[in-house]
Design a protein around this motif. Structure first.
Motif, mmCIF file in Angstrom:
data_model
loop_
_atom_site.group_PDB
_atom_site.id
_atom_site.type_symbol
_atom_site.label_atom_id
_atom_site.label_comp_id
_atom_site.label_asym_id
_atom_site.label_seq_id
_atom_site.Cartn_x
_atom_site.Cartn_y
_atom_site.Cartn_z
ATOM 1 N N ALA A 122 0.872 -1.177 0.000
ATOM 2 C CA ALA A 122 0.000 0.000 0.000
ATOM 3 C C ALA A 122 0.905 1.222 0.000
ATOM 4 N N TRP A 123 0.319 2.401 -0.231
ATOM 5 C CA TRP A 123 1.122 3.617 -0.177
ATOM 6 C C TRP A 123 0.314 4.785 0.355
ATOM 7 N N GLN A 124 1.032 5.861 0.719
ATOM 8 C CA GLN A 124 0.420 7.073 1.253
ATOM 9 C C GLN A 124 0.902 8.264 0.438
ATOM 10 N N TRP A 125 -0.040 9.201 0.172
ATOM 11 C CA TRP A 125 0.280 10.379 -0.626
ATOM 12 C C TRP A 125 -0.128 11.647 0.096
ATOM 13 N N ASP A 126 0.593 12.706 -0.164
ATOM 14 C CA ASP A 126 0.210 14.046 0.265
ATOM 15 C C ASP A 126 -0.205 14.822 -0.974
ATOM 16 N N GLY A 127 -1.335 15.514 -0.897
ATOM 17 C CA GLY A 127 -1.761 16.347 -2.014
ATOM 18 C C GLY A 127 -2.783 15.698 -2.916
ATOM 19 N N GLY A 128 -3.326 14.530 -2.523
ATOM 20 C CA GLY A 128 -4.351 13.912 -3.348
ATOM 21 C C GLY A 128 -4.201 12.414 -3.441
ATOM 22 N N ASP A 129 -4.862 11.842 -4.422
ATOM 23 C CA ASP A 129 -4.912 10.405 -4.653
ATOM 24 C C ASP A 129 -4.549 10.167 -6.115
ATOM 25 N N PRO A 130 -3.539 9.329 -6.411
ATOM 26 C CA PRO A 130 -3.152 9.113 -7.809
ATOM 27 C C PRO A 130 -4.172 8.342 -8.639
ATOM 28 N N GLN A 131 -5.288 7.922 -8.024
ATOM 29 C CA GLN A 131 -6.368 7.260 -8.757
ATOM 30 C C GLN A 131 -5.901 5.992 -9.459
ATOM 31 N N LEU A 132 -5.125 5.182 -8.736
ATOM 32 C CA LEU A 132 -4.718 3.870 -9.213
ATOM 33 C C LEU A 132 -5.257 2.812 -8.254
ATOM 34 N N HIS A 162 13.641 4.745 -5.649
ATOM 35 C CA HIS A 162 12.479 4.718 -6.530
ATOM 36 C C HIS A 162 11.572 3.551 -6.183
ATOM 37 N N VAL A 163 10.345 3.618 -6.675
ATOM 38 C CA VAL A 163 9.410 2.500 -6.596
ATOM 39 C C VAL A 163 9.046 2.088 -8.014
ATOM 40 N N VAL A 164 8.628 0.827 -8.162
ATOM 41 C CA VAL A 164 8.251 0.296 -9.469
ATOM 42 C C VAL A 164 6.772 -0.070 -9.448
ATOM 43 N N VAL A 165 6.024 0.476 -10.392
ATOM 44 C CA VAL A 165 4.617 0.140 -10.591
ATOM 45 C C VAL A 165 4.509 -0.616 -11.905
ATOM 46 N N THR A 166 3.850 -1.777 -11.892
ATOM 47 C CA THR A 166 3.609 -2.507 -13.134
ATOM 48 C C THR A 166 2.145 -2.356 -13.531
ATOM 49 N N THR A 167 1.899 -2.351 -14.841
ATOM 50 C CA THR A 167 0.545 -2.111 -15.340
ATOM 51 C C THR A 167 0.377 -2.736 -16.718
ATOM 52 N N PRO A 168 -0.819 -3.253 -17.033
ATOM 53 C CA PRO A 168 -1.063 -3.741 -18.396
ATOM 54 C C PRO A 168 -1.399 -2.618 -19.374
ATOM 55 N N ASP A 169 -1.608 -1.399 -18.865
ATOM 56 C CA ASP A 169 -1.966 -0.258 -19.724
ATOM 57 C C ASP A 169 -1.112 0.941 -19.323
ATOM 58 N N LEU A 170 0.062 1.035 -19.923
ATOM 59 C CA LEU A 170 1.009 2.080 -19.550
ATOM 60 C C LEU A 170 0.442 3.470 -19.795
ATOM 61 N N ASP A 171 -0.177 3.683 -20.951
ATOM 62 C CA ASP A 171 -0.662 5.018 -21.298
ATOM 63 C C ASP A 171 -1.720 5.501 -20.307
ATOM 64 N N ALA A 172 -2.666 4.626 -19.938
ATOM 65 C CA ALA A 172 -3.724 5.018 -19.009
ATOM 66 C C ALA A 172 -3.158 5.300 -17.620
ATOM 67 N N THR A 173 -2.185 4.498 -17.187
ATOM 68 C CA THR A 173 -1.594 4.691 -15.865
ATOM 69 C C THR A 173 -0.804 5.990 -15.807
ATOM 70 N N VAL A 174 -0.024 6.264 -16.842
ATOM 71 C CA VAL A 174 0.733 7.517 -16.885
ATOM 72 C C VAL A 174 -0.216 8.708 -16.927
ATOM 73 N N SER A 175 -1.304 8.596 -17.691
ATOM 74 C CA SER A 175 -2.281 9.678 -17.766
ATOM 75 C C SER A 175 -2.887 9.963 -16.399
#
Length: 200
Positions: free
Chosen positions: A64-74, A94-107
């Motif tokens: 899990a992770w914690q953010w300041d300033g909002g939610d990355p919506q992942l 750094h941290v590594v996030v894996t995803t089947p949809d790179l463009d949507a995750t980056v967006s």
């Protein structure tokens, strides 16, 4: 207890060069990574139960992770950090996030205010590199959910010393070797998705 990792690119591959102070201040970003819960118990190697590495707390438990300033919506669980202990010789590289949809995750990350740096490859897979304090390396995989997959720490200590200390504590580690980034070295903790690098 350490969990068996999935077969995806190792943490630390193809990380871009960047200014160390810029990583800490993350100018222009609406989000800042504050905490990472990760299935590796650092107390086994003599570190506090909840470590504060620079501006990021790290502790043991399901990912899990914690953010300041909002939610990355992942689709990664959000959590509040417990009280932490400063560990001055260490940091989160750094941290590594894996995803089947790179463009949507980056967006989604850019919509949250990510400081986008570049697209590239990580062991032949499409990858993107963004800044939220530490670097977030997003790697495209063929199958599976979007997930927080890997964590790379950085240290002022000599990696041979770290490897020796951690091995004597019962952990299996790879021999320290040259990282992709010029002038840096890296080791991996076998059976986990944790890596340790020398500081830039």
């Amino acid at each position: 207890m350490r969990t068996k990792p999935a077969k995806v690119p190792r943490a630390g591959a193809y990380l871009f060069a960047r200014d160390r102070q810029a990583r800490r201040s993350c100018p222009g970003s609406g989000l800042m990574l504050l905490g990472i819960r990760f299935p590796v118990d650092l107390t086994e190697v003599g570190l506090p139960a909840v470590c504060r590495f620079g501006g990021v707390s790290v502790w043991h438990g399901p990912v899990a992770w914690q953010w300041d300033g909002g939610d990355p919506q992942l689709p990664i669980e959000l959590v509040d950090s417990p009280e932490s202990v400063d560990v001055t010789e260490w940091g989160v590289d750094h941290v590594v996030v894996t995803t089947p949809d790179l463009d949507a995750t980056v967006s989604a990350l850019q919509d949250g205010g990510a400081d986008f740096r570049r697209m590239g490859l990580a062991r032949g897979r499409r990858a993107a590199f963004l800044l939220f304090g530490p670097v977030v390396e997003v790697v495209e995989v063929e199958h599976g959910p979007t997930m927080l997959w890997g964590l790379a720490l950085e240290t002022d200590q000599h990696l041979d010393v770290v490897a020796g200390n951690w091995t004597s504590s019962g952990w299996k580690v790879s021999g320290p070797h040259d990282a992709v980034q010029s002038g840096r070295r890296i080791l991996s903790v076998i059976g986990t998705n944790l890596a340790v690098m020398t500081r830039r």
